[in-house]
Design an enzyme around this catalytic site. Structure first.
Site, PDB file in Angstrom:
ATOM      1  N   ASP A  17     -15.439   1.172  10.422  1.00 33.82           N
ATOM      2  CA  ASP A  17     -15.525  -0.263  10.133  1.00 33.82           C
ATOM      3  C   ASP A  17     -16.952  -0.745   9.893  1.00 33.82           C
ATOM      4  O   ASP A  17     -17.187  -1.952   9.811  1.00 33.82           O
ATOM      5  CB  ASP A  17     -14.930  -1.067  11.300  1.00 33.82           C
ATOM      6  CG  ASP A  17     -13.416  -1.004  11.347  1.00 33.82           C
ATOM      7  OD1 ASP A  17     -12.809  -0.785  10.284  1.00 33.82           O
ATOM      8  OD2 ASP A  17     -12.848  -1.165  12.440  1.00 33.82           O
ATOM      9  N   ASP A  69       0.812  -1.206   0.000  1.00 29.88           N
ATOM     10  CA  ASP A  69       0.000   0.000   0.000  1.00 29.88           C
ATOM     11  C   ASP A  69       0.854   1.269   0.000  1.00 29.88           C
ATOM     12  O   ASP A  69       0.438   2.305   0.521  1.00 29.88           O
ATOM     13  CB  ASP A  69      -0.939  -0.005   1.220  1.00 29.88           C
ATOM     14  CG  ASP A  69      -2.046   1.039   1.112  1.00 29.88           C
ATOM     15  OD1 ASP A  69      -2.433   1.382  -0.017  1.00 29.88           O
ATOM     16  OD2 ASP A  69      -2.508   1.517   2.163  1.00 29.88           O
TER      17      ASP A  69
END
Length: 380
Positions: free
Chosen positions: A248, A140
């Site tokens: 989340d 990433d």
């Protein structure tokens, strides 16, 4: 597959498991031909918001070969970071206690970039020592389309929330990639198993999904609390609730999580002090305290001011007037974003006469337009 290649992959798999990876799959370097077009559609709609680097690197991002022409195979690895079953560790436990701050599960651990990259380098060294070739590792930190590559390799599929979902790991896992010049046997792509389910879409507090499999980052709480600079748009502040770093909700809603297991202690250990911390403690952080508390954490990268902006929004949404004095202190913060967000939080918590008294004092000496605008947005 010849015996030599089989032994190589068996050794690689065994080493990967020792290093804490839960799955290893292989994709062809040209295995995501549709990813470039989808990326440009995303960018053309402006869904990337202020993440200008996505547009700047789009040409290199659209395929592994565009980034590194010599690559022939991509080894994709998954590392589980799933929370354990304790109620207080549930990804959304903070929503039941507005006096705490919700930190995304992945950020309760040591920065995954640091954890995974070193282990990928160990695996890459094994590959080169056994079979030769050149390698590059990515976590990433480069223009790599990890999620499409993960699906092409068979680690999982991109769900309707655009994140990768696994039948074995649910939604809770990090991705790492090893690019190699070796021609390796392919694992085969994973198919979509979402069916008619739209639990992740319905769970989003800010309606960040224009359609299934599409994300408008400008409306996403993860983007707003991490990537977005400056004050968060007023239309999203109440919906953010007490989410102070990431969100989340869409991940936690996925039914495939029932097959996931908590991360093994040998891999990643969540910090207890980053699981639903008290807002009153976070509101007291100066820059030195912030750096000390979040040393080794991905949260450190956004800096004290942006983080405190998020905490002030949570405080304003808490309804807890015991936080009023902690919020009031930040009406004089040196940073204009912190100061303007403190005005909003103070307005939410303070009685009308108390707010007006502070407003009259502050507006006479405030020179930053963003802060003045926040004061003027209150009742006259």
């Amino acid at each position: 597959m010849d015996r030599k290649t089989q032994k190589l992959l068996e050794a690689f798999q065994a080493k990967a498991e020792t290093l804490g990876f839960d799955a290893v799959r292989i994709a062809a370097a040209d295995g995501i031909p549709e990813a470039g077009e989808r990326l440009h559609q995303f960018l053309d709609k402006g869904y990337h918001g202020t993440m200008g680097w996505m547009a700047e690197t789009a040409d290199r991002r659209q395929s592994p070969a565009a980034l590194w022409p010599e690559v022939r195979s991509v080894i994709m690895l998954a590392m589980n970071y799933g929370p354990d079953d304790a109620p207080e560790n549930h990804p959304l436990a903070h929503l039941k206690n507005p006096g705490t701050g919700g930190i995304s599960v992945y950020a309760r651990h040591r920065d995954y970039h640091d954890v995974i990259k070193g282990r990928l380098k160990e695996l890459a060294s094994l590959l080169v020592s056994r079979a030769g070739g050149d390698v590059k590792v990515f976590v990433d930190t480069a223009p790599v389309m990890e999620k499409p590559l993960g699906q092409a390799a068979g680690l999982g599929w991109q769900g309707k929330h655009t994140n990768l979902v696994s039948r074995e790991l649910g939604s809770w896992f990090f991705l790492g990639a090893i690019f190699t010049t070796l021609e390796l046997p392919l694992s085969g792509a994973e198919r979509d198993h979402c069916g008619s389910c739209r639990a992740c879409l319905d769970a989003c507090p800010t309606d960040a999904f224009p359609a299934p499999y599409q994300l408008d980052a400008r409306r996403c709480i993860s983007y707003l609390t991490i990537e977005h600079p400056g004050p968060i748009p007023a239309e999203f502040r109440e919906a953010i609730g007490n989410r102070i770093y990431g969100c989340d909700d869409c991940l936690a809603a996925c039914p495939w999580n029932k097959f996931a297991e908590a991360a093994r202690e040998a891999k990643l250990i969540a910090r207890e002090d980053l699981t639903n911390p008290a807002l009153t403690d976070l509101l007291e952080l100066d820059d030195a305290d912030f750096r000390k508390l979040f040393s080794g954490s991905p949260i450190k990268r956004i800096g004290r001011n942006r983080f405190l902006r998020n905490v002030l929004i949570a405080a304003g949404n808490s309804g807890d007037t015991d936080l009023l004095d902690d919020v009031r202190i930040h009406l004089g913060d040196p940073d204009e974003t912190v100061r303007s967000t403190a005005v909003w939080a103070f307005r939410k918590l303070a009685p009308a006469d108390g707010y007006q008294a502070e407003k009259q004092k502050a507006i006479a000496q405030e020179t930053e337009e963003v802060v003045r605008a926040e004061w003027l947005a209150g009742t006259s």
